[in-house]
Design a protein around this motif. Structure first.
Motif, PDB file in Angstrom:
ATOM      1  N   LEU A  38       0.814  -1.217   0.000  1.00  0.00           N
ATOM      2  CA  LEU A  38       0.000   0.000   0.000  1.00  0.00           C
ATOM      3  C   LEU A  38       0.846   1.265   0.000  1.00  0.00           C
ATOM      4  O   LEU A  38       0.476   2.271  -0.611  1.00  0.00           O
ATOM      5  CB  LEU A  38      -0.922   0.017   1.222  1.00  0.00           C
ATOM      6  N   LEU A  39       1.965   1.229   0.711  1.00  0.00           N
ATOM      7  CA  LEU A  39       2.820   2.405   0.823  1.00  0.00           C
ATOM      8  C   LEU A  39       4.283   1.972   0.912  1.00  0.00           C
ATOM      9  O   LEU A  39       4.600   0.933   1.506  1.00  0.00           O
ATOM     10  CB  LEU A  39       2.471   3.217   2.079  1.00  0.00           C
ATOM     11  N   GLY A  40       5.173   2.763   0.320  1.00  0.00           N
ATOM     12  CA  GLY A  40       6.588   2.556   0.486  1.00  0.00           C
ATOM     13  C   GLY A  40       7.248   1.722  -0.595  1.00  0.00           C
ATOM     14  O   GLY A  40       6.634   1.356  -1.600  1.00  0.00           O
ATOM     15  N   SER A  41       8.533   1.409  -0.347  1.00  0.00           N
ATOM     16  CA  SER A  41       9.329   0.574  -1.253  1.00  0.00           C
ATOM     17  C   SER A  41       9.949  -0.558  -0.450  1.00  0.00           C
ATOM     18  O   SER A  41      10.406  -0.354   0.677  1.00  0.00           O
ATOM     19  CB  SER A  41      10.435   1.394  -1.917  1.00  0.00           C
ATOM     20  N   MET A  42       9.989  -1.744  -1.046  1.00  0.00           N
ATOM     21  CA  MET A  42      10.575  -2.892  -0.359  1.00  0.00           C
ATOM     22  C   MET A  42      11.201  -3.854  -1.358  1.00  0.00           C
ATOM     23  O   MET A  42      10.881  -3.824  -2.559  1.00  0.00           O
ATOM     24  CB  MET A  42       9.537  -3.634   0.484  1.00  0.00           C
ATOM     25  N   HIS A  43      12.091  -4.702  -0.838  1.00  0.00           N
ATOM     26  CA  HIS A  43      12.689  -5.764  -1.638  1.00  0.00           C
ATOM     27  C   HIS A  43      12.018  -7.076  -1.258  1.00  0.00           C
ATOM     28  O   HIS A  43      11.875  -7.391  -0.075  1.00  0.00           O
ATOM     29  CB  HIS A  43      14.186  -5.863  -1.385  1.00  0.00           C
ATOM     30  N   ILE A  44      11.601  -7.822  -2.282  1.00  0.00           N
ATOM     31  CA  ILE A  44      10.946  -9.112  -2.060  1.00  0.00           C
ATOM     32  C   ILE A  44      11.781 -10.210  -2.702  1.00  0.00           C
ATOM     33  O   ILE A  44      12.217 -10.092  -3.844  1.00  0.00           O
ATOM     34  CB  ILE A  44       9.522  -9.129  -2.644  1.00  0.00           C
ATOM     35  N   LYS A  45      11.990 -11.267  -1.938  1.00  0.00           N
ATOM     36  CA  LYS A  45      12.705 -12.438  -2.433  1.00  0.00           C
ATOM     37  C   LYS A  45      11.849 -13.655  -2.116  1.00  0.00           C
ATOM     38  O   LYS A  45      11.379 -13.805  -0.981  1.00  0.00           O
ATOM     39  CB  LYS A  45      14.063 -12.555  -1.739  1.00  0.00           C
ATOM     40  N   SER A  46      11.631 -14.521  -3.119  1.00  0.00           N
ATOM     41  CA  SER A  46      10.751 -15.669  -2.881  1.00  0.00           C
ATOM     42  C   SER A  46      11.270 -16.921  -3.577  1.00  0.00           C
ATOM     43  O   SER A  46      11.936 -16.845  -4.618  1.00  0.00           O
ATOM     44  CB  SER A  46       9.328 -15.367  -3.344  1.00  0.00           C
ATOM     45  N   TYR A  47      10.943 -18.073  -2.979  1.00  0.00           N
ATOM     46  CA  TYR A  47      11.370 -19.375  -3.476  1.00  0.00           C
ATOM     47  C   TYR A  47      10.187 -20.331  -3.514  1.00  0.00           C
ATOM     48  O   TYR A  47       9.201 -20.167  -2.777  1.00  0.00           O
ATOM     49  CB  TYR A  47      12.405 -20.009  -2.538  1.00  0.00           C
ATOM     50  N   ASP A  48      10.318 -21.359  -4.356  1.00  0.00           N
ATOM     51  CA  ASP A  48       9.488 -22.569  -4.304  1.00  0.00           C
ATOM     52  C   ASP A  48      10.413 -23.757  -4.121  1.00  0.00           C
ATOM     53  O   ASP A  48      11.564 -23.746  -4.585  1.00  0.00           O
ATOM     54  CB  ASP A  48       8.685 -22.745  -5.605  1.00  0.00           C
ATOM     55  N   TRP A  49       9.920 -24.797  -3.466  1.00  0.00           N
ATOM     56  CA  TRP A  49      10.727 -26.008  -3.303  1.00  0.00           C
ATOM     57  C   TRP A  49      10.980 -26.673  -4.653  1.00  0.00           C
ATOM     58  O   TRP A  49      10.117 -26.646  -5.531  1.00  0.00           O
ATOM     59  CB  TRP A  49      10.027 -27.002  -2.391  1.00  0.00           C
ATOM     60  N   LEU A  50      12.155 -27.264  -4.781  1.00  0.00           N
ATOM     61  CA  LEU A  50      12.453 -28.071  -5.951  1.00  0.00           C
ATOM     62  C   LEU A  50      11.922 -29.482  -5.732  1.00  0.00           C
ATOM     63  O   LEU A  50      12.071 -30.039  -4.659  1.00  0.00           O
ATOM     64  CB  LEU A  50      13.968 -28.156  -6.181  1.00  0.00           C
ATOM     65  N   ASP A  51      11.319 -30.044  -6.744  1.00  0.00           N
ATOM     66  CA  ASP A  51      10.827 -31.421  -6.692  1.00  0.00           C
ATOM     67  C   ASP A  51      11.438 -32.207  -7.829  1.00  0.00           C
ATOM     68  O   ASP A  51      11.557 -31.703  -8.953  1.00  0.00           O
ATOM     69  CB  ASP A  51       9.300 -31.446  -6.783  1.00  0.00           C
ATOM     70  N   PRO A  52      11.815 -33.473  -7.623  1.00  0.00           N
ATOM     71  CA  PRO A  52      11.743 -34.161  -6.328  1.00  0.00           C
ATOM     72  C   PRO A  52      12.798 -33.643  -5.365  1.00  0.00           C
ATOM     73  O   PRO A  52      13.737 -32.962  -5.767  1.00  0.00           O
ATOM     74  CB  PRO A  52      12.027 -35.622  -6.705  1.00  0.00           C
ATOM     75  N   VAL A  53      12.620 -33.971  -4.088  1.00  0.00           N
ATOM     76  CA  VAL A  53      13.543 -33.506  -3.060  1.00  0.00           C
ATOM     77  C   VAL A  53      14.809 -34.346  -3.112  1.00  0.00           C
ATOM     78  O   VAL A  53      14.824 -35.495  -2.688  1.00  0.00           O
ATOM     79  CB  VAL A  53      12.914 -33.589  -1.660  1.00  0.00           C
ATOM     80  N   THR A  54      15.873 -33.805  -3.683  1.00  0.00           N
ATOM     81  CA  THR A  54      17.161 -34.501  -3.735  1.00  0.00           C
ATOM     82  C   THR A  54      18.263 -33.496  -3.472  1.00  0.00           C
ATOM     83  O   THR A  54      18.094 -32.294  -3.669  1.00  0.00           O
ATOM     84  CB  THR A  54      17.416 -35.128  -5.123  1.00  0.00           C
ATOM     85  N   SER A  55      19.392 -33.972  -3.011  1.00  0.00           N
ATOM     86  CA  SER A  55      20.519 -33.088  -2.779  1.00  0.00           C
ATOM     87  C   SER A  55      21.795 -33.892  -2.761  1.00  0.00           C
ATOM     88  O   SER A  55      21.781 -35.106  -2.575  1.00  0.00           O
ATOM     89  CB  SER A  55      20.358 -32.331  -1.458  1.00  0.00           C
ATOM     90  N   ASN A  56      22.913 -33.201  -2.953  1.00  0.00           N
ATOM     91  CA  ASN A  56      24.220 -33.828  -2.913  1.00  0.00           C
ATOM     92  C   ASN A  56      24.963 -33.505  -1.626  1.00  0.00           C
ATOM     93  O   ASN A  56      26.159 -33.729  -1.521  1.00  0.00           O
ATOM     94  CB  ASN A  56      25.063 -33.341  -4.098  1.00  0.00           C
ATOM     95  N   VAL A  57      24.247 -32.962  -0.634  1.00  0.00           N
ATOM     96  CA  VAL A  57      24.916 -32.541   0.590  1.00  0.00           C
ATOM     97  C   VAL A  57      25.209 -33.737   1.472  1.00  0.00           C
ATOM     98  O   VAL A  57      24.594 -34.802   1.352  1.00  0.00           O
ATOM     99  CB  VAL A  57      24.047 -31.528   1.373  1.00  0.00           C
TER     100      VAL A  57
END
Length: 281
Positions: free
Chosen positions: A147-166
């Motif tokens: 409604l008023l002002g200035s802001m920075h927005i950062k947004s994510y969605d999960w990656l599917d399927p859930v996998t990782s190399n960690v």
């Protein structure tokens, strides 16, 4: 010798004086002078928040549901037209004085307009540099209107399927895709996120004093496993053994999200909503 005017002449002279008086009064009114009081037009109170409330009642059907596309568009159009004054805000209040706002409002504040089982409506007040940490909206469809002002927005969605190399030691990290990483200034279009798409996990950082109107359907609830979770994001390459891609996604559009506890300093203050009230009628 004094000649007395006849009755007819008296009436004509009186009519002339009356016309001159009326003409003089008109000139005074146009010039804004004189002591005559002019009738001022009183502006009717805005009913925009009431119309938004009634639309939410018809659109949100409860937990486990997502509004139909036509209903999403209707709410978006209503919110796009919302103005600060529609929720009782004025830019001359101390909060919007950039020199004093950080002192007068050191914490983010939230004013709840309405909440029921199917949806909630609230306003967030962010002083300069304030941050609403990265957080999720489990099972929710959310409309956010700056409604008023200035802001920075950062947004994510999960990656599917859930996998990782960690490694197992970093198993609390989950890969996510970056959707938005931009500045926004009011007036701007309403942003919409869905239970699994549209940037369900997002963060706000105020550049100037900001006010955001949020509509969430359904609202947060610990009872129905819709409690809020906070995150910290990390560059994808930091824990991906130098991988440049993940399932075809470029490294710069990815990140790792780590679940965190919200610090005491980041908790919001609840304040009273002082704008136009809403009714079930």
């Amino acid at each position: 010798m004094k000649v007395e005017p006849s009755t007819g002449e008296e009436e004509e002279e009186e009519a002339k004086r009356a016309r001159r008086k009326r003409n003089a009064e008109k000139m005074v009114t146009k010039a804004g002078g004189g002591s005559r009081r002019t009738r001022r037009r009183v502006q009717a109170p805005s009913d925009a928040i009431q119309r938004l409330y009634m639309a939410c009642k018809s659109v949100f059907k409860g937990p486990g549901t997502v509004p139909e596309p036509a209903d999403v568009e209707m709410l978006q159009l209503l919110l796009d037209k919302m103005r600060p004054e529609d929720v009782g805000l004025r830019t001359d209040i101390p909060f919007f004085n950039s020199k004093t706002s950080s002192e007068r409002s050191p914490r983010i504040a939230c004013a709840k307009i309405e909440e029921c089982e199917n949806f909630s409506m609230c306003i967030f007040f962010l002083p300069p540099s304030a941050v609403i940490p990265l957080h999720n909206h489990p099972g929710m469809t959310v409309f956010s209107k700056l409604l008023l002002g200035s802001m920075h927005i950062k947004s994510y969605d999960w990656l599917d399927p859930v996998t990782s190399n960690v490694s197992p030691a970093l198993a609390n990290l989950r890969a996510a895709k970056l959707l938005v990483d931009s500045d926004f200034t009011a007036p701007c279009n309403t942003s919409i996120l869905y239970p699994t798409t549209g940037g369900n996990i997002h963060t706000f950082r105020a550049i100037t004093p900001c006010v955001v109107l949020d509509v969430l359907g359904p609202p947060y609830s610990m009872k129905d496993d819709r409690d809020i979770t906070y995150y910290r994001d990390h560059p994808y390459s930091e824990y991906a053994d130098g991988a440049a891609e993940h399932n075809g996604e470029k490294d710069r559009l990815l990140g790792w999200l780590e679940e965190i506890e919200l610090s005491e300093e980041s908790k919001m203050a609840m304040v009273e909503y002082k704008g136009p009230s809403v009714t079930n009628g």
